[in-house]
Design a protein around this motif. Structure first.
Motif, PDB file in Angstrom:
ATOM      1  N   GLN A  14     -35.719  -9.803  16.117  1.00 49.37           N
ATOM      2  CA  GLN A  14     -35.024  -9.066  16.849  1.00 49.37           C
ATOM      3  C   GLN A  14     -35.815  -7.858  17.468  1.00 49.37           C
ATOM      4  OE1 GLN A  14     -31.916  -8.524  13.805  1.00 49.37           O
ATOM      5  NE2 GLN A  14     -30.558  -9.475  15.452  1.00 49.37           N
ATOM      6  N   LYS A  15     -37.005  -7.431  17.030  1.00 52.00           N
ATOM      7  CA  LYS A  15     -37.811  -6.436  17.511  1.00 52.00           C
ATOM      8  C   LYS A  15     -38.355  -6.983  18.845  1.00 52.00           C
ATOM      9  CE  LYS A  15     -38.547  -4.094  13.213  1.00 52.00           C
ATOM     10  NZ  LYS A  15     -39.466  -4.071  12.071  1.00 52.00           N
ATOM     11  N   LYS A  16     -38.669  -8.156  19.031  1.00 52.36           N
ATOM     12  CA  LYS A  16     -39.439  -8.694  20.182  1.00 52.36           C
ATOM     13  C   LYS A  16     -38.500  -9.252  21.164  1.00 52.36           C
ATOM     14  CE  LYS A  16     -43.084  -9.263  17.053  1.00 52.36           C
ATOM     15  NZ  LYS A  16     -44.088  -9.964  16.200  1.00 52.36           N
ATOM     16  N   GLY A  17     -37.239  -9.332  20.931  1.00 54.17           N
ATOM     17  CA  GLY A  17     -36.536  -9.977  22.200  1.00 54.17           C
ATOM     18  C   GLY A  17     -34.978 -10.098  21.931  1.00 54.17           C
ATOM     19  N   LYS A  18     -34.273 -10.645  22.675  1.00 55.66           N
ATOM     20  CA  LYS A  18     -32.788 -10.874  22.740  1.00 55.66           C
ATOM     21  C   LYS A  18     -32.314 -12.084  22.073  1.00 55.66           C
ATOM     22  CE  LYS A  18     -28.489 -10.528  25.325  1.00 55.66           C
ATOM     23  NZ  LYS A  18     -27.956 -10.426  26.854  1.00 55.66           N
ATOM     24  N   MET A  19     -31.561 -11.913  21.331  1.00 54.68           N
ATOM     25  CA  MET A  19     -30.969 -13.004  20.196  1.00 54.68           C
ATOM     26  C   MET A  19     -29.701 -13.402  20.374  1.00 54.68           C
ATOM     27  SD  MET A  19     -33.961 -13.654  18.562  1.00 54.68           S
ATOM     28  CE  MET A  19     -35.334 -12.625  18.877  1.00 54.68           C
ATOM     29  N   ALA A  20     -29.168 -14.480  20.341  1.00 49.12           N
ATOM     30  CA  ALA A  20     -27.700 -15.030  20.248  1.00 49.12           C
ATOM     31  C   ALA A  20     -27.524 -15.663  19.090  1.00 49.12           C
ATOM     32  CB  ALA A  20     -27.382 -15.755  21.544  1.00 49.12           C
ATOM     33  N   PHE A  21     -27.065 -15.129  17.979  1.00 47.22           N
ATOM     34  CA  PHE A  21     -26.801 -15.786  16.696  1.00 47.22           C
ATOM     35  C   PHE A  21     -25.233 -16.155  16.589  1.00 47.22           C
ATOM     36  CE2 PHE A  21     -30.130 -12.729  15.612  1.00 47.22           C
ATOM     37  CZ  PHE A  21     -30.955 -13.581  15.158  1.00 47.22           C
ATOM     38  N   LEU A  22     -25.029 -17.261  16.274  1.00 47.89           N
ATOM     39  CA  LEU A  22     -23.566 -17.977  15.949  1.00 47.89           C
ATOM     40  C   LEU A  22     -23.105 -17.686  14.505  1.00 47.89           C
ATOM     41  CD1 LEU A  22     -24.463 -21.403  17.928  1.00 47.89           C
ATOM     42  CD2 LEU A  22     -23.705 -19.172  18.989  1.00 47.89           C
ATOM     43  N   GLU A  23     -21.958 -17.930  14.543  1.00 46.98           N
ATOM     44  CA  GLU A  23     -21.200 -17.719  13.181  1.00 46.98           C
ATOM     45  C   GLU A  23     -22.007 -18.667  12.149  1.00 46.98           C
ATOM     46  OE1 GLU A  23     -17.052 -18.738  11.123  1.00 46.98           O
ATOM     47  OE2 GLU A  23     -16.829 -18.095  13.189  1.00 46.98           O
ATOM     48  N   LYS A  24     -22.039 -18.404  10.907  1.00 48.65           N
ATOM     49  CA  LYS A  24     -22.766 -19.183   9.894  1.00 48.65           C
ATOM     50  C   LYS A  24     -21.814 -20.368   9.535  1.00 48.65           C
ATOM     51  CE  LYS A  24     -21.221 -16.312   6.335  1.00 48.65           C
ATOM     52  NZ  LYS A  24     -21.596 -15.233   5.299  1.00 48.65           N
ATOM     53  N   THR A  25     -22.349 -21.347   9.000  1.00 49.66           N
ATOM     54  CA  THR A  25     -21.703 -22.435   8.356  1.00 49.66           C
ATOM     55  C   THR A  25     -21.443 -22.160   6.935  1.00 49.66           C
ATOM     56  OG1 THR A  25     -21.381 -24.982   8.554  1.00 49.66           O
ATOM     57  CG2 THR A  25     -23.559 -23.994   8.226  1.00 49.66           C
ATOM     58  N   THR A  26     -21.099 -23.263   6.215  1.00 56.60           N
ATOM     59  CA  THR A  26     -21.029 -23.057   4.869  1.00 56.60           C
ATOM     60  C   THR A  26     -21.739 -24.298   4.048  1.00 56.60           C
ATOM     61  OG1 THR A  26     -19.075 -24.575   4.546  1.00 56.60           O
ATOM     62  CG2 THR A  26     -18.650 -22.524   5.085  1.00 56.60           C
ATOM     63  N   PRO A  27     -22.209 -24.199   2.805  1.00 57.44           N
ATOM     64  CA  PRO A  27     -22.905 -24.899   1.976  1.00 57.44           C
ATOM     65  C   PRO A  27     -22.091 -26.467   2.063  1.00 57.44           C
ATOM     66  CG  PRO A  27     -23.237 -23.078   0.764  1.00 57.44           C
ATOM     67  CD  PRO A  27     -21.857 -22.820   1.927  1.00 57.44           C
ATOM     68  N   GLU A  28     -20.740 -26.021   1.919  1.00 56.10           N
ATOM     69  CA  GLU A  28     -19.848 -27.376   1.704  1.00 56.10           C
ATOM     70  C   GLU A  28     -19.971 -28.196   3.148  1.00 56.10           C
ATOM     71  OE1 GLU A  28     -18.638 -24.458  -0.886  1.00 56.10           O
ATOM     72  OE2 GLU A  28     -18.734 -24.425   1.139  1.00 56.10           O
ATOM     73  N   LYS A  29     -20.041 -27.503   4.201  1.00 55.12           N
ATOM     74  CA  LYS A  29     -20.026 -28.442   5.428  1.00 55.12           C
ATOM     75  C   LYS A  29     -21.467 -28.875   5.742  1.00 55.12           C
ATOM     76  CE  LYS A  29     -16.503 -25.842   7.652  1.00 55.12           C
ATOM     77  NZ  LYS A  29     -15.959 -24.691   8.879  1.00 55.12           N
ATOM     78  N   ILE A  30     -22.703 -28.223   5.102  1.00 53.26           N
ATOM     79  CA  ILE A  30     -23.798 -28.743   5.332  1.00 53.26           C
ATOM     80  C   ILE A  30     -24.148 -30.052   4.454  1.00 53.26           C
ATOM     81  CG2 ILE A  30     -26.340 -28.373   4.451  1.00 53.26           C
ATOM     82  CD1 ILE A  30     -25.833 -25.438   5.537  1.00 53.26           C
ATOM     83  N   GLU A  31     -23.376 -30.092   3.258  1.00 57.83           N
ATOM     84  CA  GLU A  31     -23.314 -31.195   2.565  1.00 57.83           C
ATOM     85  C   GLU A  31     -22.709 -32.349   2.969  1.00 57.83           C
ATOM     86  OE1 GLU A  31     -21.728 -32.225  -2.088  1.00 57.83           O
ATOM     87  OE2 GLU A  31     -22.574 -30.291  -1.661  1.00 57.83           O
ATOM     88  N   ALA A  32     -21.472 -32.017   3.782  1.00 53.38           N
ATOM     89  CA  ALA A  32     -20.887 -33.200   4.184  1.00 53.38           C
ATOM     90  C   ALA A  32     -21.743 -33.610   5.395  1.00 53.38           C
ATOM     91  CB  ALA A  32     -19.487 -32.491   4.644  1.00 53.38           C
TER      92      ALA A  32
END
Length: 142
Positions: A14-32
């Motif tokens: 973030q110190k080096k440029g502009k970022m666009a982060f999205l809402e995080k997901t969940t461990p359950e959705k990753i597992e699925a």
């Protein structure tokens, strides 16, 4: 929750440029997602998804990562890869895909034009890739 290592990496990015982060997901959705697609995502990329399910770094032209519920979606059958041994998880502004090797933590950049992965564009894991991203890959000064 992001690990302390990932938090430090993100702060440095973030110190080096502009970022666009999205809402995080969940461990359950990753597992699925993994079960549905018969793939195991690298642990460090899963940690990223638990912080930001995809996202863009170094806007306007830098890197885009794919998520499992936010577009663009991670497609395990994407054609922009050297073989079925890889999964595309994002792309550089040049169009070259960022991918991981199945059954490993290795992350690499696939040179579409050259049709190969250069040895100096292979990383032991997603964190190592993120650390090298500003200066090593994008050429953004220290």
């Amino acid at each position: 929750m992001a690990s302390e290592d990932l938090k430090t990496i993100i702060e440095n990015l973030q110190k080096k440029g502009k970022m666009a982060f999205l809402e995080k997901t969940t461990p359950e959705k990753i597992e699925a997602f993994e079960k549905e697609n018969a793939v195991t995502l690298p642990e460090k990329y899963k940690a990223w998804l638990l912080y930001s399910d995809g996202g863009e770094l170094f806007l306007p032209a830098g890197v885009q990562f794919y998520g499992i519920e936010h577009k663009p979606l991670l497609n395990v059958n994407c054609e922009d890869r050297p073989s079925d041994d890889y999964v595309v998880i994002g792309a550089l502004a040049s169009g070259d895909p960022i991918l991981f090797k199945k059954n490993s933590e290795e992350v690499a950049i696939y040179n579409l034009e050259g049709g190969k992965i250069e040895e100096d564009e292979k990383y032991s894991d997603f964190d190592a890739f993120l650390i090298d991203l500003p200066s090593g890959i994008l050429g953004i000064g220290e």
